[in-house]
Scaffold this active site. Structure first.
Site, PDB file in Angstrom:
ATOM      1  N   ASP A  11       0.859  -1.180   0.000  1.00 11.93           N
ATOM      2  CA  ASP A  11       0.000   0.000   0.000  1.00 11.93           C
ATOM      3  C   ASP A  11       0.894   1.227   0.000  1.00 11.93           C
ATOM      4  O   ASP A  11       1.794   1.347   0.842  1.00 11.93           O
ATOM      5  CB  ASP A  11      -0.893   0.028   1.254  1.00 11.93           C
ATOM      6  N   ASP A 130     -13.870  -6.073  -3.952  1.00 12.47           N
ATOM      7  CA  ASP A 130     -13.997  -6.145  -2.492  1.00 12.47           C
ATOM      8  C   ASP A 130     -15.391  -6.669  -2.175  1.00 12.47           C
ATOM      9  O   ASP A 130     -16.382  -6.120  -2.675  1.00 12.47           O
ATOM     10  CB  ASP A 130     -13.840  -4.745  -1.866  1.00 12.47           C
TER      11      ASP A 130
END
Lengths: 257, 206
Positions: A11, A130
């Site tokens: 990330d 997701d």
């Protein structure tokens, strides 16, 4: 023969790895390129950069980063975060990304998948999904998991593949950060709905979790972030354990070192 | 040593150039056949669909570039769709012919229970001529390389290495100074870079 890839995910915010790692061997463990090289040497099969920079005005930071990564890291690089147009994808691919990962923008405009696939090929389009269990099925979420879409997981995966996604990266929001393991049931939903490779993401805490993920038909990528960044396991640990469990991987003895 | 990477504007062609630079080559991305002069080696990359690549390659005049380099013996390396373009054609885009330098057709990978695209590392198996090819000097007997493709070619006399994914297909091909790989050496870590380095060695001695 079909085998399984081990994929660390970084990330990245404003060009830096979020949650700085503590690898003493690295000069700058917050530098995504240093970290990606480190994982390549350890035997990682691919690496994912997820740009979570909130402001869209800072694309040049990310681009410079990808260019540098492409000069120094010689395993496939997937870049996700903030890709809203064919032009965004083109810029990232030209900078050196091998694949782009689409999520929220594809939900808002599914044609983005086919537009990118037509111009650059299905092999460079990853559809990131997701999902969250509702009690009766899996629902797809957008905006980094903040917004429910009302779309069912399997149908979105099918549509995504039909439009030109060459790969599906499935993150279970129920499992993400729990260390309870990948969501096998959600992976099976995607497996039944598609014929493209699937990358499992979200929830790894133990070595067995990698094996369980790999046992779902169609899962050919095992993604993890914190267990690698915090040094809970090395890539080599995971690969040796997978081999030991009769899961086919690119063996560590031949990879990198 | 100057290497021309034929840039016909499709996809990520910079990666292979960066891999070559990493092993010491001086690389130019060239955008038209007319500007490919005085190069010691040529690289024909390719990603995406066969038809789009074949069309773009022709409109840049790179079909003649490849034919000429083969005729003159300038070391040439095709990568991924760049390998497929050397064959007669592809079921992916039946209307668009390939260069036809090698005999055979590109076909969709038989699916069965396997996922397509074939997007993973996989092992090479060298043919007799592949095992002694200078392109693979210093590599073990069955090195792992990174593949990403949905179409592949059946083995033929020019095959240097095969790979198995449900069925055997051409992983590398070559004849004289023309070489091609279905896998991506520029994405195959250290061993992939060794192949690019070996190609530079071939260029240096040609």
């Amino acid at each position: 023969m079909q085998n399984v890839r081990v994929i660390p995910c970084l990330d990245i915010d404003e060009g830096r790895v979020v949650k700085g790692t503590n690898f003493l061997s690295l000069r700058d463990a917050g530098d995504p390129v240093e970290l990606a090289k480190f994982y390549d040497e350890q035997g990682a099969d691919e690496v994912v950069f997820l740009d979570i920079t909130a402001s869209s005005g800072n694309r040049s930071t990310v681009l410079a980063l990808i260019e540098r990564a492409a000069n120094e890291v010689f395993i496939p690089l997937t870049v996700g975060g903030g890709i809203r147009s064919v032009a965004d994808a083109r810029t990232l691919l030209r900078a050196g990304a091998d694949k782009v990962s689409l999520n929220t923008a594809a939900l808002g405009n599914p044609r983005l998948i086919s537009d990118i696939a037509q111009e650059f090929g299905v092999q460079c389009v990853v559809l990131a999904i997701d999902c969250k269990w509702t009690g009766s099925s899996y629902e797809v979420y957008s905006h980094g998991g903040r917004r429910a879409t009302g779309i069912e997981l399997g149908s979105w995966a099918t549509i995504g593949e039909r439009l030109g996604a060459g790969e599906i990266l499935l993150t279970s929001m129920d499992r993400d950060g729990t260390k309870a393991g990948y969501d096998g049931l959600a992976l099976e939903v995607v497996s039944d709905a598609t014929t493209v490779p699937i990358i499992a993401s979200g929830g790894v805490g133990e070595l067995d979790h990698f094996v369980l993920g790999a046992m779902v038909e169609g899962v050919t990528g095992l993604l993890a972030a914190s267990v690698f960044h915090f040094g809970t396991f090395t890539i080599a640990d995971v690969k040796r354990y997978l081999e030991f469990s009769d899961v086919q991987v690119r063996p560590i003895s031949l990879a990198g070192n | 040593m100057r290497i021309a990477v034929l840039d016909y504007g499709i996809g990520n062609l910079a990666s292979v150039a960066k891999g070559l630079v990493a092993v010491g080559a001086s690389v130019d991305l060239v955008t038209s056949g007319a500007s490919v002069t005085n190069y010691d080696g040529i690289v024909l990359p390719g990603v995406g669909s066969f038809g789009a690549c074949a069309r773009a390659m022709r409109s840049c005049g790179f079909d003649d570039t490849v034919y000429k380099s083969v005729e003159v013996g300038i070391p040439t390396l095709g990568v991924c769709v760049g390998l497929q373009l050397l064959y007669e054609g592809s079921d992916e885009s039946p209307a668009e012919p390939g260069l036809g330098i090698f005999g055979g057709r590109v076909r969709r990978i038989e699916q069965g229970t396997l996922r397509v695209p074939h997007m993973q590392w996989n092992q090479l198996e060298f043919t007799d001529i592949g095992a002694i090819s200078p392109l693979f000097k210093g590599l073990g007997s069955s090195p792992w390389m990174y593949f990403v493709h949905s179409y592949a070619v059946e083995s033929g006399p020019e095959t240097l290495a095969t790979c198995n994914y449900g069925e055997d297909f051409v992983a590398a091909a070559g004849s004289q100074n023309l070489y091609a790989t279905q896998f991506h050496p520029e994405k195959s870590s250290r061993e992939g870079l060794m192949i690019l380095e070996n190609f530079l060695g071939i260029v240096a001695t040609a």
